[in-house]
Motif scaffolding. Structure first.
Motif, short mmCIF file in Angstrom:
data_model
loop_
_atom_site.label_atom_id
_atom_site.label_comp_id
_atom_site.label_asym_id
_atom_site.label_seq_id
_atom_site.Cartn_x
_atom_site.Cartn_y
_atom_site.Cartn_z
N MET A 165 1.01 -1.30 -0.04
CA MET A 165 -0.13 0.20 0.13
C MET A 165 1.09 1.91 -0.06
O MET A 165 1.81 1.61 0.39
CB MET A 165 -0.77 0.35 1.43
CG MET A 165 -1.86 1.33 1.27
SD MET A 165 -2.50 2.20 3.11
CE MET A 165 -1.97 2.58 2.77
N PHE A 217 -1.74 -0.30 -9.96
CA PHE A 217 -2.58 -0.96 -9.80
C PHE A 217 -2.78 -1.26 -7.42
O PHE A 217 -3.14 -1.89 -6.79
CB PHE A 217 -3.10 -2.32 -10.05
CG PHE A 217 -4.46 -2.78 -9.52
CD1 PHE A 217 -5.67 -1.40 -10.32
CD2 PHE A 217 -4.35 -4.05 -9.12
CE1 PHE A 217 -6.35 -2.54 -10.16
CE2 PHE A 217 -5.63 -4.34 -8.60
CZ PHE A 217 -6.77 -3.54 -10.01
N ARG A 218 -1.67 -0.36 -7.03
CA ARG A 218 -0.93 -0.45 -5.46
C ARG A 218 -2.33 0.00 -5.29
O ARG A 218 -3.30 1.36 -5.42
CB ARG A 218 0.53 -0.30 -5.17
CG ARG A 218 1.48 -0.78 -6.03
CD ARG A 218 2.89 -0.24 -5.45
NE ARG A 218 2.56 1.35 -6.47
CZ ARG A 218 3.27 1.74 -5.85
NH1 ARG A 218 4.87 1.58 -6.16
NH2 ARG A 218 3.57 2.83 -7.44
N LEU A 219 -2.67 -0.32 -4.06
CA LEU A 219 -3.43 0.72 -2.90
C LEU A 219 -3.26 1.89 -2.42
O LEU A 219 -1.73 1.84 -2.12
CB LEU A 219 -4.10 -0.31 -1.87
CG LEU A 219 -5.41 0.41 -0.90
CD1 LEU A 219 -6.67 0.14 -2.01
CD2 LEU A 219 -5.63 -0.88 -0.09
N CYS A 224 -9.24 5.10 -0.41
CA CYS A 224 -8.10 4.67 -1.08
C CYS A 224 -8.99 4.57 -2.44
O CYS A 224 -10.30 4.17 -3.34
CB CYS A 224 -8.51 3.46 -0.23
SG CYS A 224 -7.77 2.89 1.56
N THR A 225 -8.11 3.74 -3.60
CA THR A 225 -8.10 3.86 -5.01
C THR A 225 -7.13 2.86 -5.44
O THR A 225 -5.96 2.85 -4.55
CB THR A 225 -8.01 5.12 -5.79
OG1 THR A 225 -6.78 6.34 -5.28
CG2 THR A 225 -9.60 5.98 -5.47
N ARG A 226 -6.97 2.87 -6.80
CA ARG A 226 -5.07 2.37 -6.71
C ARG A 226 -4.48 3.25 -7.88
O ARG A 226 -5.38 4.13 -8.44
CB ARG A 226 -5.86 0.65 -7.91
CG ARG A 226 -6.66 0.25 -7.66
CD ARG A 226 -6.10 -1.29 -6.63
NE ARG A 226 -6.67 -1.76 -5.49
CZ ARG A 226 -5.76 -3.00 -4.83
NH1 ARG A 226 -5.09 -2.98 -4.91
NH2 ARG A 226 -6.52 -3.68 -4.76
N ASP A 227 -3.21 2.51 -7.53
CA ASP A 227 -2.14 3.79 -8.31
C ASP A 227 -2.45 3.64 -9.63
O ASP A 227 -3.01 2.58 -10.14
CB ASP A 227 -0.91 4.07 -7.62
CG ASP A 227 -0.26 2.93 -7.28
OD1 ASP A 227 -0.35 2.13 -8.37
OD2 ASP A 227 1.02 3.26 -6.68
#
Length: 82
Positions: free
Chosen positions: A1, A49-51, A43-46
């Motif tokens: 994360m 695709f990491r939290l 919370c989203t994904r970068d």
């Protein structure tokens, strides 16, 4: 994360100064979070695709604290040169 809004030095760095600052940021983060109520917000994904979250400990923002301690630089998803 990942913690939203900041970039900290890399622990894998070969530069002793950078590595020391990375260890300081790691210790600060551990101390900041230990024994506290941790809240993750927005919370989203970068792009990898990491939290990616805003992190709070007892209502205090981790990103802001790292910036105030000069252990991180602002980061909002661009390349490091941006």
């Amino acid at each position: 994360m990942r913690v939203r809004g900041v970039d900290t030095p890399e622990l894998k760095s070969q530069d002793p100064e950078t590595k020391a600052k990375a260890k300081a940021a790691q210790k600060f983060t551990r101390d900041f979070l230990t024994g506290k109520k941790i809240t993750l917000k927005q919370c989203t994904r970068d792009k990898y695709f990491r939290l990616l979250c805003d992190v709070y400990a007892d209502g205090k923002n981790l990103s802001s604290a790292l910036l105030e301690e000069n252990l991180a630089v602002p980061y909002h998803g661009g390349t490091k040169g941006e």
